[in-house]
Scaffold this active site. Structure first.
Site, PDB file in Angstrom:
ATOM      1  N   ASN A 103      32.426  11.382  27.055  1.00 53.50           N
ATOM      2  CA  ASN A 103      32.626  10.602  25.390  1.00 53.50           C
ATOM      3  C   ASN A 103      32.381   9.341  25.529  1.00 53.50           C
ATOM      4  OD1 ASN A 103      33.519  13.554  24.472  1.00 53.50           O
ATOM      5  ND2 ASN A 103      35.726  12.997  24.168  1.00 53.50           N
ATOM      6  N   HIS A 120      29.343   9.627  30.326  1.00 59.45           N
ATOM      7  CA  HIS A 120      28.573   9.438  29.726  1.00 59.45           C
ATOM      8  C   HIS A 120      28.218   8.245  29.490  1.00 59.45           C
ATOM      9  CE1 HIS A 120      27.791  14.093  29.507  1.00 59.45           C
ATOM     10  NE2 HIS A 120      27.759  14.506  30.595  1.00 59.45           N
ATOM     11  N   CYS A 151      14.940 -12.903  23.426  1.00 62.08           N
ATOM     12  CA  CYS A 151      13.830 -11.920  24.018  1.00 62.08           C
ATOM     13  C   CYS A 151      12.777 -11.637  22.855  1.00 62.08           C
ATOM     14  CB  CYS A 151      13.599 -11.819  25.359  1.00 62.08           C
ATOM     15  SG  CYS A 151      14.423  -9.819  25.721  1.00 62.08           S
ATOM     16  N   ASN A 214      41.431  24.510  24.754  1.00 66.59           N
ATOM     17  CA  ASN A 214      39.588  24.875  23.435  1.00 66.59           C
ATOM     18  C   ASN A 214      39.272  25.874  22.528  1.00 66.59           C
ATOM     19  OD1 ASN A 214      36.845  25.083  22.621  1.00 66.59           O
ATOM     20  ND2 ASN A 214      36.009  24.435  24.778  1.00 66.59           N
ATOM     21  N   PRO A 215      39.571  25.730  21.284  1.00 65.43           N
ATOM     22  CA  PRO A 215      39.696  26.950  20.127  1.00 65.43           C
ATOM     23  C   PRO A 215      38.884  28.018  20.128  1.00 65.43           C
ATOM     24  CG  PRO A 215      38.366  24.997  19.770  1.00 65.43           C
ATOM     25  CD  PRO A 215      38.868  24.599  20.824  1.00 65.43           C
ATOM     26  N   ALA A 232      42.995  20.468  20.382  1.00 66.97           N
ATOM     27  CA  ALA A 232      43.313  19.940  21.375  1.00 66.97           C
ATOM     28  C   ALA A 232      45.066  19.221  20.656  1.00 66.97           C
ATOM     29  CB  ALA A 232      42.609  18.778  21.771  1.00 66.97           C
TER      30      ALA A 232
END
Ligand code: APR
Length: 247
Positions: A103, A120, A151, A214-215, A232
């Protein structure tokens, strides 16, 4: 389910080194949509058109207008949820050494986690595509898109676009944690994007226990030693409570 949570908590408590790998799902309860599945960003926008570095180079104004501004506004309003706070509490209790997150929302750090690897990158800072001057998010004006450097160059967030490499330090440290950990807690990722999705496999190959939160089932579920099906916030909170009996 409670027996699985108790058993997973025992594994985490006994681990010499436990790490977490998180994905967009851990931030859903903070109001940030996931990328895939119900309400996912990629259900609305084509990632190759809006999240690939070549697309950004060709049409920065389009990528900023359609994706990055939405993301900036959403992240600006988001606060950590019980899952982020639970991982920070595990670190405080000494039973989680690091969070490797896919994330870019900074919510783990906001929740108090100290060892966070941003696989990431992050939306918290930007830099100029021409002169490479850094620009903290708070200093950039999104009234005119794309935002520009003094610039004249286009500013881009310090995230990893599709078509770009993972930052070397993040890649190396994450792979080292994956090789060395005894347990990896995988929270809220569809495990569809490499090389992040390989980290739990590396951990498993080196003898670690894999605990998935995880669902929905994912590509990792068959590999997992514990598959804790649910959101979660609730599951991580119950893990933290269950740790009391083992620490
Ligand atoms: N709690 C836990 N998991 C949840 C929740 C929740 N409340 N809600 C959804 N999920 C799960 C979904 O079932 C799914 O498996 O979170 C996962 C989100 O998957 P993705 O949207 O694919 O997110 P992620 O795995 O992080 O994507 C990886 O892809 O597009 C790139 O760079 C982007 O970092 C991202 C990467």
């Amino acid at each position: 389910m409670q027996t699985s949570i108790d058993a997973a908590a025992r594994v985490l408590a006994r681990a010499n080194m436990a790490v977490a790998l998180t994905g967009a799902g851990i931030s859903v309860e903070s109001g940030i949509p996931p990328f895939r599945g119900k309400g996912g960003l990629w259900e609305r926008f084509d990632p190759m058109t809006y999240a690939h570095i070549d697309a950004f180079r060709r049409h920065p104004e389009k990528v900023w207008t359609v994706l990055l501004k939405v993301l900036s506004d959403t992240l600006g309003k988001a606060r950590p949820n019980a899952a982020h706070r639970g991982l920070a509490e595990m670190e405080r209790r000494g039973c989680l050494q690091a969070v490797i997150t896919q994330n870019v929302d900074g919510l783990h750090q906001d929740a108090g986690s100290r060892e966070v690897i941003e696989f990431h990158g992050s939306m918290a800072s930007h830099h100029c595509m021409d002169c490479h001057q850094a620009a903290p998010s708070a200093t950039i004006d999104l009234a005119d898109l794309p935002p520009r450097c003094d610039c004249g160059g286009v500013l881009r967030p310090d995230i990893v676009f599709f078509g770009e490499a993972i930052p070397t330090a993040a890649l190396q440290r994450s792979a080292q944690f994956a090789r060395m950990c005894d347990a990896i807690l995988v929270v809220g990722t569809s495990a569809t994007v490499e090389p992040a999705a390989t980290l739990p496999r590396i951990a498993k190959q080196h003898g670690a226990s894999v605990i998935e939160v995880n669902p929905e089932p994912t590509y990792l579920t068959t590999l997992s030693d514990f598959s804790l099906m649910g959101a979660a916030g609730a599951i991580v909170s119950r893990l933290v409570t269950a740790l009391d009996a083992h620490l």
